[in-house]
Design an enzyme around this catalytic site. Structure first.
Site, short mmCIF file in Angstrom:
data_model
loop_
_atom_site.label_atom_id
_atom_site.label_comp_id
_atom_site.label_asym_id
_atom_site.label_seq_id
_atom_site.Cartn_x
_atom_site.Cartn_y
_atom_site.Cartn_z
CB CYS A 87 -20.61 23.20 -17.48
SG CYS A 87 -22.21 23.81 -17.14
CG HIS A 88 -24.34 21.73 -23.05
ND1 HIS A 88 -24.34 20.71 -23.44
CD2 HIS A 88 -23.23 22.52 -24.47
CE1 HIS A 88 -24.35 20.73 -25.15
NE2 HIS A 88 -24.07 22.24 -25.29
CD GLU A 131 -19.49 22.21 -13.29
OE1 GLU A 131 -20.95 22.18 -13.29
OE2 GLU A 131 -19.00 21.47 -13.82
CB CYS A 151 -27.43 41.41 -2.81
SG CYS A 151 -26.20 40.43 -3.12
CB CYS A 196 -21.85 24.62 -12.91
SG CYS A 196 -23.44 25.57 -14.07
P1 NAD Z 1 -25.21 18.61 -21.01
O1 NAD Z 1 -24.79 18.58 -22.31
O2 NAD Z 1 -24.93 17.06 -20.16
O3 NAD Z 1 -26.62 17.84 -21.60
C1 NAD Z 1 -27.71 18.11 -22.14
C2 NAD Z 1 -28.43 16.90 -22.10
O4 NAD Z 1 -29.74 16.76 -23.34
C3 NAD Z 1 -27.78 15.47 -22.75
O5 NAD Z 1 -28.16 13.80 -22.15
C4 NAD Z 1 -28.66 15.07 -24.34
O6 NAD Z 1 -29.06 14.15 -24.82
C5 NAD Z 1 -29.61 15.71 -24.59
N1 NAD Z 1 -30.86 16.46 -24.96
C6 NAD Z 1 -30.42 17.59 -26.41
N2 NAD Z 1 -31.39 17.32 -26.94
C7 NAD Z 1 -32.70 17.16 -26.98
C8 NAD Z 1 -33.46 16.67 -26.90
N3 NAD Z 1 -34.34 17.22 -28.42
N4 NAD Z 1 -34.73 16.05 -26.71
C9 NAD Z 1 -33.77 15.66 -25.35
N5 NAD Z 1 -32.78 15.54 -24.72
C10 NAD Z 1 -32.20 16.15 -25.67
O7 NAD Z 1 -25.20 19.71 -20.94
P2 NAD Z 1 -25.40 20.40 -18.91
O8 NAD Z 1 -23.98 20.89 -18.84
O9 NAD Z 1 -26.29 19.46 -18.20
O10 NAD Z 1 -26.58 21.68 -19.26
C11 NAD Z 1 -27.75 21.76 -20.12
C12 NAD Z 1 -27.89 22.89 -20.23
O11 NAD Z 1 -28.58 23.58 -19.14
C13 NAD Z 1 -26.96 24.13 -20.85
O12 NAD Z 1 -27.43 24.84 -22.13
C14 NAD Z 1 -26.32 24.66 -20.20
O13 NAD Z 1 -26.03 25.90 -20.88
C15 NAD Z 1 -27.46 25.03 -19.51
N6 NAD Z 1 -27.34 25.75 -17.98
C16 NAD Z 1 -27.76 26.02 -17.35
C17 NAD Z 1 -27.09 27.56 -16.08
C18 NAD Z 1 -28.20 28.36 -15.43
O14 NAD Z 1 -27.84 28.67 -14.38
N7 NAD Z 1 -29.46 28.71 -15.66
C19 NAD Z 1 -26.56 26.42 -15.59
C20 NAD Z 1 -25.93 25.64 -16.01
C21 NAD Z 1 -25.98 25.30 -17.16
N1 AHE Z 2 -24.08 35.19 -21.79
C1 AHE Z 2 -25.32 34.53 -22.44
C2 AHE Z 2 -26.78 33.80 -21.04
C3 AHE Z 2 -25.67 32.68 -19.81
C4 AHE Z 2 -26.59 32.65 -19.49
O1 AHE Z 2 -27.43 32.75 -19.37
N2 AHE Z 2 -25.94 31.80 -18.19
C5 AHE Z 2 -26.44 31.42 -16.90
C6 AHE Z 2 -25.65 30.67 -16.38
S1 AHE Z 2 -25.09 29.52 -17.03
C7 AHE Z 2 -24.49 28.46 -16.05
O2 AHE Z 2 -23.67 27.15 -16.74
C8 AHE Z 2 -26.48 33.00 -15.73
O3 AHE Z 2 -25.96 32.33 -14.66
N3 AHE Z 2 -27.22 33.61 -16.28
C9 AHE Z 2 -27.49 34.92 -15.66
C10 AHE Z 2 -26.27 35.59 -15.68
O4 AHE Z 2 -26.07 36.75 -15.06
O5 AHE Z 2 -25.59 35.57 -16.67
C11 AHE Z 2 -26.37 35.85 -22.97
O6 AHE Z 2 -27.42 35.16 -22.87
O7 AHE Z 2 -26.26 36.43 -23.48
ZN ZN Z 3 -22.20 25.91 -16.19
#
Ligand code: NAD
Ligand code: AHE
Ligand code: ZN
Length: 369
Positions: A40-41, A63, A98, A169
């Site tokens: 994952c990214h 993941e 929870c 994930c």
């Molecule tokens: P990825 O690298 O596969 O995809 C990112 C996409 O964004 C790419 O297609 C890229 O071309 C595009 N991109 C980059 N800059 C851009 C811009 N300025 N405008 C438009 N498009 C742009 O990444 P991913 O695995 O899909 O993860 C995406 C993000 O989600 C990451 O920051 C990751 O850490 C985060 N994430 C968060 C959670 C969560 O629970 N919140 C879970 C998983 C991943």
């Molecule tokens: N460690 C980072 C934050 C990273 C983060 O926000 N992780 C997401 C999941 S990304 C999965 O690919 C998340 O679930 N956050 C809530 C948590 O409990 O971690 C930081 O900024 O310190």
């Molecule tokens: Zn992830």
């Protein structure tokens, strides 16, 4: 025991494929043989050194899918031979969070998890007699890993691990963001910024929610075909436009979209995603993870005039309760996983998975142990 693992010794350096030592599971812990893991990214984010919680040397990966090998004392919910998906968002069922019924953000193991250790404050991994840290409570870049019982979803033994590991994930996060966080309704207009594993899963979720228009946005147009396959009705490359992307989306839709999703981790795009939301009721969900020191901003007027800024972790999904059903849905064809798996490779090639991601050539690389 010995285990093949990809270890991040230093931020910004390639992973080293080595044999590490894994200690037996302690009370409340479970030893898992990981069969597959996606990349994952967020793994790349932490490896880059931008993660405030990043700590090295560490076994990354979160993941995965695997099979229980051994249970520590007191473990009752899984047994050796069970098929499982490790969870970076645990579900203890007992903590304030929870029990609230309002969130999936269980706190049972989160504090120690963020420090790269097991709940007792020590690690189960070592190399040359020195400890290696755990990652996000999962560390799926090791053939054998130890996780807390509360961090394991037991899933069908019939499931295809090469695909269902993505429910650990990326795909769950995108589907859950649509269903649990934004609560997209039939006919709603959606904009998705970033078409990696997360953004494409958001599009799949929006299609399942019967959204009307689904606008897919990426600076890499090679992502557009798959976005359309998942249900995008419009594809936009910000580089093709002189105006800011939020203005482009507002002009395309009249007043903006009902829901936007930031799936990149870029604070400027987070602002654009908020500002392309509909006046009066539009909402924007932050999914992307931004680096240390980064902050979001917008004119408060954007919120005064009715836009809402939200965020989501693991799509708001409670893993132990909900992942078994999502795995069943994937097996029944109700959730598509196969199109996300653009590359498969052995552990020895895991650094190529990171290269493909950074080059924009993969959606998900899945490591087959
Ligand atoms: P990825 O690298 O596969 O995809 C990112 C996409 O964004 C790419 O297609 C890229 O071309 C595009 N991109 C980059 N800059 C851009 C811009 N300025 N405008 C438009 N498009 C742009 O990444 P991913 O695995 O899909 O993860 C995406 C993000 O989600 C990451 O920051 C990751 O850490 C985060 N994430 C968060 C959670 C969560 O629970 N919140 C879970 C998983 C991943
Ligand atoms: N460690 C980072 C934050 C990273 C983060 O926000 N992780 C997401 C999941 S990304 C999965 O690919 C998340 O679930 N956050 C809530 C948590 O409990 O971690 C930081 O900024 O310190
Ligand atoms: Zn992830």
């Amino acid at each position: 025991m010995k285990s093949r693992a990809a270890v991040a010794f230093k931020a910004g350096e390639p992973l080293q494929i080595i044999e590490i030592d894994v200690a037996p599971p302690q009370p409340g812990e479970v030893l898992i043989r990981i069969t597959h893991t996606g990349v994952c990214h967020t793994d790349a984010f932490t490896l880059s050194g931008d993660d405030p919680e990043g700590i090295f040397p560490v076994v990354l990966g979160h993941e995965g899918a695997g099979i229980v090998v051994e249970c520590g004392a007191g473990v009752t919910s899984v047994k050796p031979g069970d098929h499982v998906i490790p969870l970076y968002t645990a579900e203890c069922g007992q903590c304030l969070f929870c029990k609230s019924g309002k969130t999936n953000l269980c706190t049972a193991v989160r504090a120690t998890q963020g420090k790269g250790v097991m709940p007792d404050g020590t690690t189960r991994f070592s190399y040359d007699g020195k400890p290696l840290y755990h990652y996000m409570g999962c560390s799926t870049f090791s053939e054998y890993t130890v996780v807390a019982e509360v961090s394991l979803a037991k899933v069908s033994p019939e499931a295809n691990h090469e695909q269902v590991c993505l429910l650990g994930c990326g795909v769950t996060t995108g589907l859950g963001a649509v269903k649990n966080t934004a609560k997209v309704q039939p006919g709603d207009t959606v904009a998705v910024f970033g078409l990696g594993g997360i953004g494409l899963a958001v599009i799949q979720g929006a299609k399942l929610a019967k959204a009307g228009r689904i606008i897919a946005i990426d600076t890499n147009p090679s992502k557009f075909d798959l976005a359309r396959t998942f249900g995008a009705t419009d594809c936009v490359n910000p580089k093709d436009h002189e105006q800011p992307i939020q203005q482009v989306i507002v002009e395309m839709t009249g007043w903006g979209v009902d829901h936007s999703f930031e799936c990149i981790g870029n604070v400027n795009v987070m602002r654009a995603a908020l500002e392309c939301a509909h006046r009066g009721w539009g909402q924007s969900v932050i999914i992307g993870v931004a680096g240390s020191g980064q902050e979001i901003s917008t004119r408060p007027f954007q919120l005064v005039t009715g836009r809402r800024w939200l965020g989501t972790a693991f799509g708001g999904v409670k893993g132990r309760s909900e992942l078994p059903g999502m795995v069943e849905d994937a097996m029944a064809g109700k959730i598509q996983l196969a199109p996300f798996v653009t590359h498969t490779m052995g552990l020895a090639d895991i650094n190529r998975a990171f290269e493909l991601m950074h080059a924009g050539k993969s959606i998900r690389s899945v490591i087959n142990f």
